[in-house]
Motif scaffolding. Structure first.
Motif, PDB file in Angstrom:
ATOM      1  N   THR A  26     -18.866  -1.200 -14.868  1.00 38.35           N
ATOM      2  CA  THR A  26     -18.751  -2.322 -13.929  1.00 38.35           C
ATOM      3  C   THR A  26     -17.308  -2.727 -13.658  1.00 38.35           C
ATOM      4  O   THR A  26     -17.065  -3.495 -12.726  1.00 38.35           O
ATOM      5  N   ARG A  27     -16.355  -2.231 -14.450  1.00 39.16           N
ATOM      6  CA  ARG A  27     -14.962  -2.632 -14.260  1.00 39.16           C
ATOM      7  C   ARG A  27     -14.043  -1.509 -14.728  1.00 39.16           C
ATOM      8  O   ARG A  27     -14.455  -0.609 -15.463  1.00 39.16           O
ATOM      9  N   ASN A  75     -10.744  -5.937 -14.847  1.00 41.40           N
ATOM     10  CA  ASN A  75     -10.264  -5.004 -15.858  1.00 41.40           C
ATOM     11  C   ASN A  75     -10.591  -5.536 -17.248  1.00 41.40           C
ATOM     12  O   ASN A  75     -10.498  -6.743 -17.502  1.00 41.40           O
ATOM     13  N   LEU A  76     -10.955  -4.625 -18.152  1.00 35.92           N
ATOM     14  CA  LEU A  76     -11.108  -5.043 -19.536  1.00 35.92           C
ATOM     15  C   LEU A  76      -9.786  -5.566 -20.074  1.00 35.92           C
ATOM     16  O   LEU A  76      -9.733  -6.608 -20.739  1.00 35.92           O
ATOM     17  N   LEU A  77      -8.688  -4.861 -19.790  1.00 34.20           N
ATOM     18  CA  LEU A  77      -7.346  -5.297 -20.170  1.00 34.20           C
ATOM     19  C   LEU A  77      -6.426  -5.207 -18.972  1.00 34.20           C
ATOM     20  O   LEU A  77      -6.455  -4.220 -18.224  1.00 34.20           O
ATOM     21  N   PHE A  78      -5.573  -6.230 -18.794  1.00 31.04           N
ATOM     22  CA  PHE A  78      -4.564  -6.229 -17.734  1.00 31.04           C
ATOM     23  C   PHE A  78      -3.218  -6.497 -18.385  1.00 31.04           C
ATOM     24  O   PHE A  78      -2.945  -7.606 -18.859  1.00 31.04           O
ATOM     25  N   SER A  91     -15.590  -6.517 -22.146  1.00 32.69           N
ATOM     26  CA  SER A  91     -15.033  -7.730 -21.563  1.00 32.69           C
ATOM     27  C   SER A  91     -15.906  -8.940 -21.882  1.00 32.69           C
ATOM     28  O   SER A  91     -17.133  -8.841 -21.962  1.00 32.69           O
ATOM     29  N   THR A  92     -15.257 -10.074 -22.061  1.00 34.17           N
ATOM     30  CA  THR A  92     -15.977 -11.326 -22.293  1.00 34.17           C
ATOM     31  C   THR A  92     -16.036 -12.188 -21.046  1.00 34.17           C
ATOM     32  O   THR A  92     -16.480 -13.327 -21.091  1.00 34.17           O
ATOM     33  N   ASP A  93     -15.596 -11.642 -19.913  1.00 33.40           N
ATOM     34  CA  ASP A  93     -15.628 -12.405 -18.666  1.00 33.40           C
ATOM     35  C   ASP A  93     -15.941 -11.450 -17.522  1.00 33.40           C
ATOM     36  O   ASP A  93     -16.344 -10.308 -17.744  1.00 33.40           O
ATOM     37  N   SER A  94     -15.740 -11.896 -16.297  1.00 36.33           N
ATOM     38  CA  SER A  94     -16.068 -11.071 -15.124  1.00 36.33           C
ATOM     39  C   SER A  94     -14.832 -10.489 -14.462  1.00 36.33           C
ATOM     40  O   SER A  94     -14.847 -10.169 -13.274  1.00 36.33           O
ATOM     41  N   CYS A 124      -7.290 -11.333 -34.362  1.00 35.39           N
ATOM     42  CA  CYS A 124      -7.862 -12.102 -33.260  1.00 35.39           C
ATOM     43  C   CYS A 124      -8.556 -11.164 -32.285  1.00 35.39           C
ATOM     44  O   CYS A 124      -8.677  -9.965 -32.533  1.00 35.39           O
ATOM     45  N   SER A 125      -8.997 -11.695 -31.151  1.00 32.65           N
ATOM     46  CA  SER A 125      -9.703 -10.880 -30.162  1.00 32.65           C
ATOM     47  C   SER A 125      -8.720 -10.049 -29.339  1.00 32.65           C
ATOM     48  O   SER A 125      -7.544 -10.405 -29.193  1.00 32.65           O
TER      49      SER A 125
END
Length: 461
Positions: A147-148, A104-107, A98-101, A73-74
């Protein structure tokens, strides 16, 4: 007949050769390796050990909710929703953004083992490739896209392991979490309030805590990695390269790594890492530790690391502790077998309140007023180290604009009126420096059984 002084010079040359031979293997450019990789190729895959929780699988093109070996999965879905506490997530080679804004890429807010740069078939074993010496055959790129932040880890009281990733282009400017309201903190990895954290075999490249140019005394800590309030911390066999804590004209601490309030009831192991050309801002009032910065840290083992080229290419930043800054309340079990070479600054290593020993370290060809600057502290032992320069490289100069370190080139400086540190300097070798040791008024210093080359002045008081 041999020329006058020939025997002494020959003996000292042999001493230097022996010291270089005794430098850790990775100082000569060999791979940084785990114990079970000593005879393996540096890019050879590792078969992960079995884990207590469930195992999940991720790929760049993964869809659905199975997160199985045959149906990955993703990344964001698996880490933040599918996986439960104590599970392991294997990440296939690929480029992850990231697929959103989100900030963090991962939290990560649960106990988790996150292992990257893996490959597998629909059935059979999983193989994962260390990333501390890329290029690797398989690489999982975690991209902050400038950006993040790349990864945030926040407790309380969780155990997290992050291994085998290429972590790059993170930017933590105005990103959460940020409990102390810094301009930015932890561009590549931010971790706080954990029982344990392992960062291993990662390549941490070109991340920044902040790029804001500040006109106040606010500062940004931890360009590559920021860790706080962690009982058991292991940072092992990573590469920290081209990370920055802040913009050029601003304040920054710990361009590669910033560690605070860790290890008081546990341990902090920082071992076999490679710190290369990380940066802090050139506002020298508050900028410290382009390579690494430690404050309020107990039970520190800082061993077998390389610190090189910090602020060396810019050659205009008069930074204290350019490679390494140990600030208030740091106690060390060992600072052993590290290499400090070709760094540039006002001082290369600064000890402001250390209890502990520096043993078998190598300081070579750094451009600085002082290779080792000591103030405050209690019972500091400096034993069996090698200190040397290319003769004439760090000459006396009062011209700040010349790019040459000004004043007297001194290997070890023990500050006067700085809390009168108690220092033992024993069994060290000093080569090709204007002055080996400079002592201010007040410190208690025991100097014995050291070797000085015939081109090195021994002492300035």
């Amino acid at each position: 007949m041999l020329p006058k002084g020939f025997t002494k010079t020959l003996v000292f040359s042999l001493l230097i050769l022996c010291n270089l031979i005794l430098v850790p293997n990775h100082a000569a450019g060999n791979a940084l390796r785990t114990d079970n990789q000593e005879t393996a190729d540096k890019n050879a895959p590792i078969v992960p050990t079995s884990t207590s929780g469930n195992e999940w699988f991720v790929s760049e093109t993964g869809t659905g909710t199975d997160c199985s070996q045959s149906g990955p999965c993703s990344l964001e879905y698996c880490v933040e929703e599918k996986a439960d506490s104590n599970d392991t997530v294997y990440v296939r080679a690929g480029h992850y953004v990231s697929t959103d804004s989100d900030d963090n890429l991962l939290f990560i807010q649960k106990s988790l083992n996150l292992i990257g740069s893996c490959t597998w078939e629909k059935i059979g074993p999983v193989y994962c490739y260390p990333q501390n010496n890329p290029p690797s055959e398989e690489t999982s790129y975690l991209d902050g896209e400038n950006t993040r932040r790349v990864i945030a880890v926040e407790g309380p009281d969780i155990d997290v392991s992050i291994e085998g990733f290429y972590i790059y282009s993170g930017n933590a400017e105005n990103r959460l979490p940020n409990p102390w309201n810094y301009p930015g903190v932890g561009g590549g990895v931010y971790a706080s309030d954990l029982d344990s954290l392992v960062l291993k075999n990662n390549y941490i490249w070109s991340n920044k805590a902040s790029s804001i140019e500040l006109s106040t005394d606010k500062y940004s800590p931890g360009g590559g990695v920021y860790v706080e309030d962690i009982r058991e911390l292991e940072i092992q066999e990573n590469t920290f390269i081209f990370n920055s804590a802040s913009a050029r004209n601003s304040y920054g601490l710990g361009g590669g790594l910033y560690v605070t309030h860790c290890g008081e009831t546990g341990i902090v192991d920082v071992k076999s890492n490679h710190f290369h050309e990380n940066m802090v801002g050139d506002e020298t009032t508050f900028s410290r530790g382009a390579g690494a910065f430690f404050i309020f840290v107990g039970n520190l083992n800082l061993d077998n690391n390389i610190f090189e080229y910090h602020n060396h290419t810019i050659r205009s930043d008069w930074i204290d502790g350019s490679a390494l800054y140990l600030a208030k309340d740091v106690s060390a079990n060992s600072i052993d077998h590290n290499v400090f070479r070709l760094n540039y600054g006002n001082s290369i290593v600064t000890l402001t309140d250390l209890t502990g020993s520096l043993t078998r370290n190598s300081f070579w060809d750094n451009d600085a007023f002082y290779d080792l600057y000591i103030e405050h502290g209690d019972q500091i032992e400096i034993m069996n180290n090698f200190f040397g320069k290319t003769y004439g490289r760090a000459v006396s100069s009062t011209d700040e604009l010349s790019g040459v370190r000004g004043g007297i080139s001194t290997i070890i400086y023990i500050c006067s009126l700085c809390g009168d540190p108690d220092v033992d300097i024993i069994n060290n070798s000093f080569a090709l420096a204007e002055y080996a040791i400079q002592i201010g008024d007040g410190p208690i210093v025991d100097i014995k059984r050291n070797i000085f080359s015939n081109l090195t002045k021994k002492l300035l008081m």
